[in-house]
Design a protein around this motif. Structure first.
Motif, PDB file in Angstrom:
ATOM      1  N   LEU A  50       1.144  -1.474  -0.287  1.00 54.34           N
ATOM      2  CA  LEU A  50       0.369  -0.405  -0.037  1.00 54.34           C
ATOM      3  C   LEU A  50       1.161   0.958   0.041  1.00 54.34           C
ATOM      4  O   LEU A  50       0.811   2.359  -0.205  1.00 54.34           O
ATOM      5  CB  LEU A  50      -1.064  -0.366   1.325  1.00 54.34           C
ATOM      6  CG  LEU A  50      -2.272  -0.592   1.142  1.00 54.34           C
ATOM      7  CD1 LEU A  50      -2.811  -0.880   2.114  1.00 54.34           C
ATOM      8  CD2 LEU A  50      -3.475  -0.743  -0.118  1.00 54.34           C
ATOM      9  N   ILE A  51       1.643   1.126   0.535  1.00 61.42           N
ATOM     10  CA  ILE A  51       2.643   2.496   0.937  1.00 61.42           C
ATOM     11  C   ILE A  51       3.515   2.724  -1.021  1.00 61.42           C
ATOM     12  O   ILE A  51       3.653   3.375  -1.113  1.00 61.42           O
ATOM     13  CB  ILE A  51       3.495   2.433   1.847  1.00 61.42           C
ATOM     14  CG1 ILE A  51       2.907   2.206   3.374  1.00 61.42           C
ATOM     15  CG2 ILE A  51       5.435   3.068   1.669  1.00 61.42           C
ATOM     16  CD1 ILE A  51       3.988   1.948   4.653  1.00 61.42           C
ATOM     17  N   THR A  52       3.740   1.799  -0.892  1.00 56.51           N
ATOM     18  CA  THR A  52       4.731   1.898  -2.493  1.00 56.51           C
ATOM     19  C   THR A  52       3.182   2.286  -3.528  1.00 56.51           C
ATOM     20  O   THR A  52       3.788   3.362  -4.038  1.00 56.51           O
ATOM     21  CB  THR A  52       4.930   0.039  -2.768  1.00 56.51           C
ATOM     22  OG1 THR A  52       5.772  -0.114  -1.865  1.00 56.51           O
ATOM     23  CG2 THR A  52       5.875  -0.290  -4.347  1.00 56.51           C
ATOM     24  N   LEU A 105       7.615   7.979   4.929  1.00 52.50           N
ATOM     25  CA  LEU A 105       8.938   8.116   6.104  1.00 52.50           C
ATOM     26  C   LEU A 105       7.351   7.422   7.051  1.00 52.50           C
ATOM     27  O   LEU A 105       7.981   6.698   7.924  1.00 52.50           O
ATOM     28  CB  LEU A 105       8.508   9.966   6.892  1.00 52.50           C
ATOM     29  CG  LEU A 105       9.093  10.279   8.276  1.00 52.50           C
ATOM     30  CD1 LEU A 105      10.773   9.938   8.245  1.00 52.50           C
ATOM     31  CD2 LEU A 105       9.057  11.718   8.822  1.00 52.50           C
ATOM     32  N   ILE A 106       6.496   7.598   6.834  1.00 54.06           N
ATOM     33  CA  ILE A 106       5.345   6.935   7.724  1.00 54.06           C
ATOM     34  C   ILE A 106       5.798   4.978   7.545  1.00 54.06           C
ATOM     35  O   ILE A 106       6.191   4.321   8.289  1.00 54.06           O
ATOM     36  CB  ILE A 106       4.272   7.347   6.977  1.00 54.06           C
ATOM     37  CG1 ILE A 106       3.691   8.070   7.550  1.00 54.06           C
ATOM     38  CG2 ILE A 106       3.299   5.781   7.739  1.00 54.06           C
ATOM     39  CD1 ILE A 106       2.218   8.847   6.987  1.00 54.06           C
ATOM     40  N   GLY A 107       6.193   5.077   5.665  1.00 56.47           N
ATOM     41  CA  GLY A 107       6.455   3.260   5.884  1.00 56.47           C
ATOM     42  C   GLY A 107       8.360   3.209   6.513  1.00 56.47           C
ATOM     43  O   GLY A 107       7.734   1.722   7.194  1.00 56.47           O
ATOM     44  N   LEU A 108       8.144   3.802   6.446  1.00 56.18           N
ATOM     45  CA  LEU A 108       9.690   3.500   7.498  1.00 56.18           C
ATOM     46  C   LEU A 108       9.320   3.367   8.683  1.00 56.18           C
ATOM     47  O   LEU A 108       9.706   1.851   9.357  1.00 56.18           O
ATOM     48  CB  LEU A 108      10.290   4.945   7.535  1.00 56.18           C
ATOM     49  CG  LEU A 108      12.123   4.883   8.109  1.00 56.18           C
ATOM     50  CD1 LEU A 108      13.052   3.574   6.694  1.00 56.18           C
ATOM     51  CD2 LEU A 108      12.449   6.212   7.334  1.00 56.18           C
ATOM     52  N   PRO A 124      15.416  -2.576   5.264  1.00 57.38           N
ATOM     53  CA  PRO A 124      16.438  -2.508   5.765  1.00 57.38           C
ATOM     54  C   PRO A 124      16.529  -1.483   6.573  1.00 57.38           C
ATOM     55  O   PRO A 124      17.523  -1.825   7.672  1.00 57.38           O
ATOM     56  CB  PRO A 124      17.692  -2.338   4.917  1.00 57.38           C
ATOM     57  CG  PRO A 124      16.968  -3.402   3.188  1.00 57.38           C
ATOM     58  CD  PRO A 124      15.617  -2.751   3.647  1.00 57.38           C
ATOM     59  N   ILE A 125      16.645  -0.389   6.703  1.00 50.14           N
ATOM     60  CA  ILE A 125      16.762   0.875   6.902  1.00 50.14           C
ATOM     61  C   ILE A 125      16.141   0.659   8.762  1.00 50.14           C
ATOM     62  O   ILE A 125      16.167   0.859   9.524  1.00 50.14           O
ATOM     63  CB  ILE A 125      16.454   2.385   6.415  1.00 50.14           C
ATOM     64  CG1 ILE A 125      17.364   2.775   5.590  1.00 50.14           C
ATOM     65  CG2 ILE A 125      16.434   3.751   7.905  1.00 50.14           C
ATOM     66  CD1 ILE A 125      16.922   4.057   4.835  1.00 50.14           C
ATOM     67  N   GLY A 126      14.573   0.742   8.572  1.00 42.93           N
ATOM     68  CA  GLY A 126      13.847  -0.154   9.535  1.00 42.93           C
ATOM     69  C   GLY A 126      14.128  -0.963  10.135  1.00 42.93           C
ATOM     70  O   GLY A 126      13.700  -0.872  11.447  1.00 42.93           O
TER      71      GLY A 126
END
Ligand SMILES: Nc1ncnc2c1ncn2[C@@H]1O[C@H](COP(=O)(O)OP(=O)(O)OP(=O)(O)O)[C@@H](O)[C@H]1O
Ligand SMILES: [Mg+2]
Lengths: 247, 386
Positions: free
Chosen positions: B30-32, B274-277, B363-365
């Motif tokens: 969804l974020i994508t 950012l929300i995705g992260l 990976p960052i999250g």
């Protein structure tokens, strides 16, 4: 018999609020291959702490521990991790199994960790599980097993990779007496048959029926050792049970 | 062969907890979709505003200085063309006027931008089909691809253009001589008219209000040497009174609302990322916390930190990759299903950037979670802490 484990003057101290707390004070012991030892004593007497040091999971404040002739404190951390997966078998009180691996996979995990997934090893895993009465449960997930069955899977895992010593912390704590007996009996059988050394920490003196030696700790030191069959059975059958507070 | 333990563990955990992991994959999907859609919308709206100007066959756009780079406010007297042409380095000058009107088609009339251009001069778009204008007063039109598609006009059609003049709406008939590629202006499809015809057709306060009044808004200036943009712009400002010359990028960035709109949309994109992260990071962190006992046990029986971390990173990568791929496909599918009036436009470079950013958020999250997994002591398996 060969010495599987030797501990010399092992001490563990903690600093709590500026004062020194001695969790284990000057413990020395030897365990031979093929010998099954129970570690008993009141709550807080240092059983688990000692076991953790024997396993190389906790560094003693002083003293030496050698397993299969190798001094644990001489190893680097990564080396000790590797030593644990090669030479030690573990059974814990809880959270023994990987929840998303089935019975067979949980046992074979020990072989995978040692990069030794031969057909022979896998066959041995099946045999061992069959011996422990889990031949029909190979493809069940841990969540689908009873507590006793889970402990038996953990026992199979602790033995599959041909370890020098098997360490068990309260393996029967979550089981009813009947099941606990069965589990310890099979455990003792396998240890004796395969000539491994075994250490079991337990609260429950009745579980000592099948062991070769009972080491009793109080306040971090060994205060009594029972070696004769007669004394051990007397202890297990409750004649000395009043000495040990149950927690 | 099951020799790769981290892959085996990572995969088994996903496989035996399909519902939980499907949920996270769904969130990534969804974020994508959202990020790609906002980007496509931003690109579509941006293109709808700048397309005509950005694709001009000229290097500079000249405004009345007082207009402050607002095309609608800029008024250029007809004789200015001559003064501009005399400036050294200028190859051609095309006056351009912008107005709005509508064309009659089956069903609703279609609102269009009416753009007046000088035949043979900069400002006339290339034609994809047909021919270009013959003379300034020809009753001819070049329509852009959007008008052709949305109104269903073909080469040679006689079409009716309507505009508000004074209190009336007047109709003019022009013939489609050429079809140009998409040349939106003000988010409207466009119809190009030759200068004199445009002057008659364009919207104005009153039908009689034509005598000598300035007609065009800006002048498109083509240079003999395109590299000399700044020098010639300076020279124009020096030689010709009350005008300012800017490059095309500056020109479209100053069309009303353009910059505000683009920055609003990219801020939205940024926030969605950012929300995705945070969502992904939060999920993996919760996962990690729930697994502390299990990880402690694995480390106690001899699993290395490397094995534990690799299994986890493998999961993170698998989840984000599947989520982003499914999301990208869904966004693409959705864009095909949308009516063509919704201005979504996928720009490959932009999509690629967005996809790479989205792939990175896993990976960052998950990095924070990996740290907590590495910190778990094997001693916890025995219920102790050091
Ligand atoms: N990290 C620590 N910091 C301070 N004191 C500790 C720490 N770990 C253990 N101790 C103390 O060491 C002593 C021995 O603890 P240990 O867990 O080994 O006892 P135990 O015999 O296993 O008890 P139980 O039968 O209740 O499991 C206790 O007094 C405990 O509070
Ligand atoms: Mg304990």
């Amino acid at each position: 018999m060969a010495i599987a484990l030797e501990a010399k003057h092992v001490v563990k101290e903690y600093m709590v609020d500026g004062s020194t707390l001695t969790a284990v004070g000057d413990v020395s012991l030897q365990i031979a291959a093929g010998e099954f030892v129970a570690l008993v004593g009141p709550s807080g007497s240092g059983k688990t702490t000692l076991l953790a040091m024997l396993a190389g999971l906790l560094a003693p404040t002083s003293g030496q521990i050698a397993i299969a002739g190798r001094e644990l404190s001489a190893m680097k951390e990564a080396e000790r991790t590797r030593f644990r997966r090669e030479k030690i078998g573990f059974t814990f009180q809880a959270n023994n199994l990987v929840p998303y691996l089935n019975v067979q996979e949980n046992v074979e995990l020990m072989l995978q960790l040692n990069r030794n997934t031969s057909a022979a090893g896998r066959a041995r895993a099946k045999d061992l599980l069959a011996r422990l009465g889990l031949g029909q449960r190979l493809h069940n997930l841990p969540g689908q097993l009873s507590g006793g069955q889970q402990q038996r899977v953990a026992i199979a895992r602790s033995l599959i990779h041909d370890p020098a010593i098997v360490l068990a912390d309260e393996p029967t704590a979550s089981l009813d007496t009947e099941r606990a007996f069965q589990v310890v009996e099979t455990f003792a059988e396998l240890i004796h048959e395969e000539g491994r050394a075994g250490v079991m920490v337990t609260h429950d003196l009745r579980m000592c029926t099948h062991v070769d030696r009972v080491i009793h700790m109080t306040d971090g030191v060994i205060d009594r050792i029972y070696t004769s069959r007669h004394d051990i059975l007397a202890l297990a059958q409750g004649e000395a049970i009043h000495e040990v507070p149950v927690s | 062969m099951r020799s790769n333990l981290p892959l085996f563990l990572g995969f088994k955990e996903i496989w035996r907890n399909k519902a939980r992991f499907a949920l996270v994959i769904g969130v990534v999907t969804l974020i994508t979709v959202l990020v790609l859609f906002i980007a496509a919308l931003s690109e579509g709206l941006g293109a709808g505003n700048r397309e005509y100007i950005a694709t001009l066959d000229a290097e500079l756009l000249v405004y009345q200085e007082a207009a402050d780079l607002t095309i609608g406010a800029s008024q250029m007297p007809a004789n200015l063309t001559r003064s501009l042409r005399r400036v050294e380095g200028v190859a051609a000058v095309g006056p351009v006027g912008f107005s709005t009107g509508s064309v009659v088609r089956v069903g609703e009339p279609l609102d269009v931008a009416l753009i007046g251009v000088q035949p043979g001069q900069p400002g006339v778009p290339p034609v994809r089909e047909g021919v270009t204008f013959s003379r300034p007063n020809a009753r001819e039109a070049i329509i852009d691809a959007n008008v052709a598609e949305q109104a269903g006009f073909k080469l040679g059609d006689l079409i009716t253009v309507r505009s508000v003049q004074g209190e009336d709406e007047n109709s003019y008939q022009v013939r489609v001589v050429g079809i140009a590629p998409s040349r939106k202006y003000g988010i409207q499809p466009s119809i190009m008219l030759p200068a004199d015809t445009w002057e008659r057709v364009r919207a104005k306060p009153a039908i009689a209000d034509v005598q000598g009044a300035p007609a065009f808004n800006v002048a498109a200036v083509r240079l003999s040497d395109p590299q000399q943009r700044e020098a010639v712009a300076a020279r124009i400002a020096g030689r010709v009174k009350d005008v300012v010359a800017v490059d095309l990028k500056t020109a479209y960035e100053n069309t009303p609302g353009y910059t505000a709109q683009q920055s609003t949309l990219s801020t939205q994109s940024g926030f969605t990322l950012l929300i995705g992260l945070l969502v992904i990071g939060g999920f993996f962190q919760i996962q990690a916390i729930q697994k502390i006992a299990q990880i402690g046990m694995l480390k106690a029986i001899g699993a290395s930190n490397r094995t534990v971390a690799a299994a986890f990173i493998f999961q993170v990568v698998i989840i984000t990759t599947i989520g982003v791929l499914v999301g990208a496909l869904a966004a693409f599918g959705l864009s095909l299903a949308l009516p063509s009036v919704v201005p979504v436009q996928f720009e490959p470079a932009q999509v690629l950037t967005a996809v790479l950013l989205l792939l990175a958020i896993g990976p960052i999250g998950g990095a924070v979670a990996v740290r907590s997994l590495l910190k778990v002591e094997p001693l916890t398996a025995l219920g102790l802490t050091s």
